[in-house]
Design an enzyme around this catalytic site. Sequence first.
Site: not given
Ligand code: NOJ
Length: 543
Positions: A268, A217
């Site tokens: 790894e 993310d």
């Molecule tokens: C991207 C994620 O796909 C989204 O759903 C989220 O709100 C933001 N990152 C923050 O983590």
Amino acid sequence: MARRLSLAGLSTDPRVAPAPAPFPWWRSAVVYQVYLRSFADSNGDGIGDLAGLRARLPYLAWLGVDALWINPHYPSGGADGGYDVVDYRAVDPDYGDVADLEALVDDARRVGLRVVLDVVPNHTSDQHRWFQAALADPDCPEAGRYHFAPPSEEPPNNWQSLFGGPAWSRTPDGRWYLHLFAPEQPDLNWRDPEVAADFEQTLRFWLDRGVSGFRVDVAYGLYKDAALRDNPGFYAPTLFGHGPEQAMTWNQPEVHDVWRRWRSICDEYPDTMLVGEVCLADLDQVALYSRPDEMHQALSFRLLKSAWDPASFAAAISSALDAFGTVGAPVSWVLGNHDKERQVTRFGGGALGRARARAAALLMLALPGSAYLYAGEELGLPQAAVADEAKRDPIFLRSGGARAGRDGCRIPMPWNATDGVGFSPDGAAEPWLPIPADWGRYAVSRQAGRNGSTLQLYRRALALRKAHPAFATGTATVTTNGDVLTVRCAGEEETVRCVVNMGAETALVSCSGTVLLSSSRRVHSAGGTVALPPNSAVWLVED
Ligand code: NOJ
Ligand code: CA
């Protein structure tokens, strides 16, 4: 304690390398994104869970995908659909426990599916023990793992939250802290070595349990300008494509060292991969995140933003092929996800939107690289209308309702056409987001055996994509001719094509070849000419 896989004939230790694969699986994989909370509820509390997903693995194997990416499964404060993580090495009790996740990984592998987890390194939940410690004591070591600033009239800089409003909020004792998303998601300070060390433990914790990698993310975040200087400009809030106006918040050069380190950890564990969410406007910058010693792939969101016209799609495809080709990475195509309006609605809604979404699916699945499907798109789900009172998305809540938010693409899956659409066992549970009254018409049970259904279209496309490797692994050229877009993929054994008519008139396309699949039953082919009705696509193999 590392858990060992126990599949007959396979290594029982995930760290022991099997014979080298000639072509890594992730380069051409179709990855199915499971929005866990909305996929399948096993215990009747109205919330999707790991046991529910486990019970539906046969469906996913039948559909023909290669891997699952599961949206965050961690204990969470619930402020942003699980992207506010309280404990990175645990499972939210709503979803089960670590043993359930291990059982899921085992069962998935048995039916030929890999499991990829979501990891959220840019921010934690405000309920994370580090942030709680930092609130209680400004001088504790944990406080150094976030961005705090002393009390003052104004916030430390002009940065804005992606969810609206300033990116700084106050603690009860008047300090400022940084959150580029919701206030419940304080940003971590990656210049503190403890942060990196802890995430490395998290990666190993799950890799030791046999997962096949991570979707990362906000992989373009983590580091911020060292002096936290003002951004040069403000921006219209969007989840995609930050540019130079955001130069101080995103895409700092130091972040690439994190991916080099994570890559070496993944190396790894055979056959694992990292796929990054990199929302930068400059695709060449995005591609840098998937250089050979960094993440294996970076999601390409260009198709998500393409308007229904050949020039827009052609530019999206060519620019991604060029940018990722330069670093030797496959393109990871995305047409829909949990942050974006459903394709059927985005492309015009109703029958028109459905026809276009089906054609777009054939287009994406014909492209070389990997493809990410979002649960429910194989059913042709539209964006659902959600009453304001039922909405959960901080984008809606923080904008005072000015922005619709993302709830409408996160509605529970319809499995059958009975009351409650089979999401919860007895249909009696109140689902965590309301299910529209007509949702049963999209149900898996309705579509699975029906020729021409959207579900059957996806299933056939996935089978043909496997049978004709030129699609996923060939060399693609993209051309447009009026309203018609053609992608031609030359493979080692054969050459295949996907032709899409994006116009309002039937298009006649000459081609000496065999039709493999079409998105509309009104596609006809005779004497070397294919008649493509408006908003339809066809797959052909050249003679
Ligand atoms: C991207 C994620 O796909 C989204 O759903 C989220 O709100 C933001 N990152 C923050 O983590
Ligand atoms: Ca449940």
